[in-house]
Write a protein that holds these residues in place. Sequence first.
Motif, mmCIF file in Angstrom:
data_model
loop_
_atom_site.group_PDB
_atom_site.id
_atom_site.type_symbol
_atom_site.label_atom_id
_atom_site.label_comp_id
_atom_site.label_asym_id
_atom_site.label_seq_id
_atom_site.Cartn_x
_atom_site.Cartn_y
_atom_site.Cartn_z
ATOM 1 N N GLY A 61 42.489 36.405 28.754
ATOM 2 C CA GLY A 61 42.450 36.378 30.210
ATOM 3 C C GLY A 61 41.497 35.301 30.690
ATOM 4 O O GLY A 61 40.324 35.283 30.306
ATOM 5 N N LEU A 76 37.949 35.027 36.388
ATOM 6 C CA LEU A 76 36.487 34.856 36.422
ATOM 7 C C LEU A 76 35.776 35.685 35.364
ATOM 8 O O LEU A 76 34.760 35.250 34.801
ATOM 9 N N ALA A 77 36.321 36.882 35.052
ATOM 10 C CA ALA A 77 35.668 37.731 34.047
ATOM 11 C C ALA A 77 35.738 37.066 32.674
ATOM 12 O O ALA A 77 34.734 36.949 31.964
ATOM 13 N N PHE A 119 42.600 32.765 25.619
ATOM 14 C CA PHE A 119 44.065 32.777 25.765
ATOM 15 C C PHE A 119 44.414 33.324 27.147
ATOM 16 O O PHE A 119 44.060 34.451 27.482
ATOM 17 N N GLU A 120 45.109 32.498 27.908
ATOM 18 C CA GLU A 120 45.499 32.879 29.271
ATOM 19 C C GLU A 120 47.015 32.775 29.377
ATOM 20 O O GLU A 120 47.605 31.802 28.910
ATOM 21 N N GLY A 131 42.747 33.115 37.407
ATOM 22 C CA GLY A 131 43.295 34.443 37.699
ATOM 23 C C GLY A 131 43.642 34.606 39.160
ATOM 24 O O GLY A 131 44.307 33.753 39.751
ATOM 25 N N VAL A 138 35.814 34.077 49.587
ATOM 26 C CA VAL A 138 34.466 33.763 50.056
ATOM 27 C C VAL A 138 33.457 34.545 49.216
ATOM 28 O O VAL A 138 33.785 35.577 48.627
ATOM 29 N N MET A 145 49.730 31.513 27.095
ATOM 30 C CA MET A 145 49.659 32.280 25.838
ATOM 31 C C MET A 145 49.422 33.765 26.138
ATOM 32 O O MET A 145 48.296 34.269 25.987
ATOM 33 N N VAL A 149 49.107 37.611 25.570
ATOM 34 C CA VAL A 149 48.982 38.557 24.453
ATOM 35 C C VAL A 149 50.007 39.663 24.669
ATOM 36 O O VAL A 149 50.113 40.204 25.768
ATOM 37 N N ALA A 187 39.925 40.581 29.089
ATOM 38 C CA ALA A 187 39.503 40.366 30.487
ATOM 39 C C ALA A 187 40.736 40.307 31.365
ATOM 40 O O ALA A 187 41.011 39.312 32.034
ATOM 41 N N PRO A 192 43.554 42.242 34.240
ATOM 42 C CA PRO A 192 43.542 43.238 35.321
ATOM 43 C C PRO A 192 43.805 44.618 34.711
ATOM 44 O O PRO A 192 44.486 44.710 33.672
ATOM 45 N N LEU A 210 48.896 47.317 27.709
ATOM 46 C CA LEU A 210 48.675 46.884 26.323
ATOM 47 C C LEU A 210 48.121 48.004 25.441
ATOM 48 O O LEU A 210 48.267 47.964 24.219
ATOM 49 N N ALA A 247 45.990 43.297 44.948
ATOM 50 C CA ALA A 247 44.958 42.254 45.021
ATOM 51 C C ALA A 247 43.668 42.698 44.332
ATOM 52 O O ALA A 247 43.035 41.929 43.610
ATOM 53 N N GLY A 292 36.361 42.516 33.476
ATOM 54 C CA GLY A 292 37.265 42.558 34.637
ATOM 55 C C GLY A 292 36.533 43.228 35.781
ATOM 56 O O GLY A 292 35.657 44.073 35.556
ATOM 57 N N THR A 335 35.332 42.113 43.372
ATOM 58 C CA THR A 335 34.953 40.831 43.963
ATOM 59 C C THR A 335 34.771 39.825 42.832
ATOM 60 O O THR A 335 34.698 40.203 41.667
HETATM 61 C C1 FAD Z 1 44.365 37.801 47.843
HETATM 62 C C2 FAD Z 1 42.984 38.029 47.288
HETATM 63 C C3 FAD Z 1 41.862 37.729 48.039
HETATM 64 C C4 FAD Z 1 40.585 37.954 47.522
HETATM 65 N N1 FAD Z 1 39.479 37.598 48.243
HETATM 66 C C5 FAD Z 1 38.266 37.687 47.668
HETATM 67 C C6 FAD Z 1 37.118 37.178 48.323
HETATM 68 O O1 FAD Z 1 37.188 36.614 49.410
HETATM 69 N N2 FAD Z 1 35.910 37.305 47.703
HETATM 70 C C7 FAD Z 1 35.796 37.891 46.482
HETATM 71 O O2 FAD Z 1 34.665 37.961 45.959
HETATM 72 N N3 FAD Z 1 36.866 38.395 45.837
HETATM 73 C C8 FAD Z 1 38.090 38.294 46.389
HETATM 74 N N4 FAD Z 1 39.183 38.763 45.720
HETATM 75 C C9 FAD Z 1 38.981 39.472 44.449
HETATM 76 C C10 FAD Z 1 38.794 38.511 43.289
HETATM 77 O O3 FAD Z 1 39.821 37.536 43.273
HETATM 78 C C11 FAD Z 1 38.846 39.284 41.986
HETATM 79 O O4 FAD Z 1 37.932 40.359 42.042
HETATM 80 C C12 FAD Z 1 38.478 38.450 40.772
HETATM 81 O O5 FAD Z 1 39.064 37.176 40.825
HETATM 82 C C13 FAD Z 1 38.948 39.208 39.524
HETATM 83 O O6 FAD Z 1 38.693 38.459 38.369
HETATM 84 P P1 FAD Z 1 39.097 39.049 36.953
HETATM 85 O O7 FAD Z 1 38.790 37.995 35.963
HETATM 86 O O8 FAD Z 1 38.489 40.390 36.797
HETATM 87 O O9 FAD Z 1 40.680 39.300 37.010
HETATM 88 P P2 FAD Z 1 41.863 38.249 37.184
HETATM 89 O O10 FAD Z 1 41.452 37.162 38.097
HETATM 90 O O11 FAD Z 1 43.074 39.026 37.545
HETATM 91 O O12 FAD Z 1 42.040 37.612 35.729
HETATM 92 C C14 FAD Z 1 42.791 38.209 34.711
HETATM 93 C C15 FAD Z 1 43.533 37.117 33.957
HETATM 94 O O13 FAD Z 1 44.236 37.702 32.848
HETATM 95 C C16 FAD Z 1 45.461 37.033 32.732
HETATM 96 N N5 FAD Z 1 46.367 37.902 31.950
HETATM 97 C C17 FAD Z 1 46.985 39.035 32.342
HETATM 98 N N6 FAD Z 1 47.688 39.558 31.316
HETATM 99 C C18 FAD Z 1 47.509 38.742 30.259
HETATM 100 C C19 FAD Z 1 47.956 38.765 28.920
HETATM 101 N N7 FAD Z 1 48.750 39.741 28.446
HETATM 102 N N8 FAD Z 1 47.579 37.759 28.079
HETATM 103 C C20 FAD Z 1 46.764 36.751 28.520
HETATM 104 N N9 FAD Z 1 46.323 36.683 29.794
HETATM 105 C C21 FAD Z 1 46.678 37.675 30.648
HETATM 106 C C22 FAD Z 1 45.896 36.811 34.165
HETATM 107 O O14 FAD Z 1 46.899 35.797 34.246
HETATM 108 C C23 FAD Z 1 44.576 36.408 34.797
HETATM 109 O O15 FAD Z 1 44.363 35.017 34.745
HETATM 110 C C24 FAD Z 1 40.455 38.542 46.236
HETATM 111 C C25 FAD Z 1 41.589 38.842 45.475
HETATM 112 C C26 FAD Z 1 42.836 38.571 45.984
HETATM 113 C C27 FAD Z 1 44.044 38.856 45.132
#
Ligand code: FAD
Length: 465
Positions: free
Chosen positions: A3, A6-7, A25-26, A33, A52, A229, A231, A260, A262, A269, A389, A415, A425
């Motif tokens: 993933g 950001l995580a 691997f993403e 994300g 923001v 890629m 998983v 990492a 969602p 998985l 979201a 995550g 966030t």
């Molecule tokens: C519309 C919207 C507006 C937002 N606005 C704000 C804001 O203003 N401020 C703020 O702080 N937060 C905001 N957020 C929340 C913020 O975007 C998320 O909390 C944060 O980006 C989550 O990061 P993450 O790494 O946990 O998850 P994700 O960003 O979901 O990353 C998970 C990654 O795993 C990848 N993945 C999934 N399955 C697989 C697999 N099987 N194999 C490989 N890769 C895989 C996905 O493609 C993704 O890139 C917003 C979210 C959305 C959707």
Amino acid sequence: MIGGGLAGLSAGVALAEAGWRVRLFEQRPFLGGRATSYVLPDGEHVDNCQHVTLGCCTNLEDFYRRVGSAGKIKFFDRLVFQDPQGRIGEMQAGMLPAPFHMTGSFAGFAPLTLADKRGIALAMLDILRGKGRTADLDEPGGISMLEWLKRRRQTQGAIERFWRVVLVSALDEELDRTDARFGVDVFWKGFLSNRKGYRMGVPSVPLAELYDGCKTEIEKRGGEVNLRMPVRAIHLADGAVTAVEFDGGRQETAEAYVFALPHPAMAELANEEMKRLEPRLAELGKIGVAPITGVHFWFDREVMKEPFVTLLDTTTQWIFNKTALYGASNGAGKERGQYLQLVISASYDLLQKPRQEIIDLCLKEVQQALPAARGARLVKATVIKEAAATFSPQPGVDRWRPTQDTLIQGMFLAGDWTATGWPATMEGAVRSGYLAAEAVLRIAGTPRKFLQADLPADGFVGWFC
Ligand SMILES: Cc1cc2nc3c(=O)[nH]c(=O)nc-3n(C[C@H](O)[C@H](O)[C@H](O)COP(=O)(O)OP(=O)(O)OC[C@H]3O[C@@H](n4cnc5c(N)ncnc54)[C@H](O)[C@@H]3O)c2cc1C
């Protein structure tokens, strides 16, 4: 690292810095994300949705610094609110120390009545007295923010035009479905304990550009970033992860695996054997999701001067002036037109509405709020609905959020939905990534700290905390 949101990126950069060879691997063709951007066929960069940050997001700030993106975030001290009657309210720190730094702008906040303000001030006093905690937050199962406000006799005006406006945007959920613990925390960390906590940081580049430095940080330490890629399966033997499997049966092995993803993807998985070994994986379905809708408008001329404005009593919650925020970075300077992005959090009512109906509704509200838009031509418009979201910060949700280390050997989780104490966030995601990296290093016997402290309480609050 599975993933590249950001995580995953923050965990990857931290572990690379600690000397590990990180292989990320993403599944998608780009990093970031949910907090990313893409290029439309006509060359225009569009954020998945405006993102923001706030001054109190210390880990996100640290992460941007590590990957060389801190300079791409513009911070604003002045937040502007506008109601349909055209009354303007501002929030801006004055000369007084915390917690009184907002007193001046709050006193002059035109969209609120004296009774609204009196109730709000008393509720703030309650938060201050408890140093960010109030006794009822610890009731079993948690209480909703709406219940918390009712217990403090908030007026309807205060709820609709103050608490709801700030919290639905910050937490992406309606007040009756939000654990009051998150709501109180927003005001403690963002508005009361420190003069800088409320400052709003807005990227001055399309979101994907913030992650250019992550690949470099991982690769220069011998690691790799693999896109496209996904998983497909996780293999276990004797209570330990032995490999992850990709399309075509390709398998990869590692000393530690950080998932990492969602939470719905992680739940998919996780097979029965994993759920038996780590029961918290069986509970992921109890964490709900909440939607956000972004509406993008391109006008043929300038219709807005402010960098952003919050609307009160309308479906549209925020309007961001992307042309001004991007400056020249999106080629926006080439034409005289203007690109606005509207954000509607907890947009349950819009999910079933057709795209054109949403455009018509939001255009009407923009024209009401911005007189210059009435004579302007809407050149194009896009609606991006994100049904899942964020995770929904429902009362008691923390009991379903697993820690970053697990009972399965070699398996770590990251995550925004994992146990960080924060809502969904970017800050929560980076915290989870840092905590996952710390867990990997702790179990490897080489502990190291990445998690950053909160902003310290300052002003008068600092004397008591
Ligand atoms: C519309 C919207 C507006 C937002 N606005 C704000 C804001 O203003 N401020 C703020 O702080 N937060 C905001 N957020 C929340 C913020 O975007 C998320 O909390 C944060 O980006 C989550 O990061 P993450 O790494 O946990 O998850 P994700 O960003 O979901 O990353 C998970 C990654 O795993 C990848 N993945 C999934 N399955 C697989 C697999 N099987 N194999 C490989 N890769 C895989 C996905 O493609 C993704 O890139 C917003 C979210 C959305 C959707």
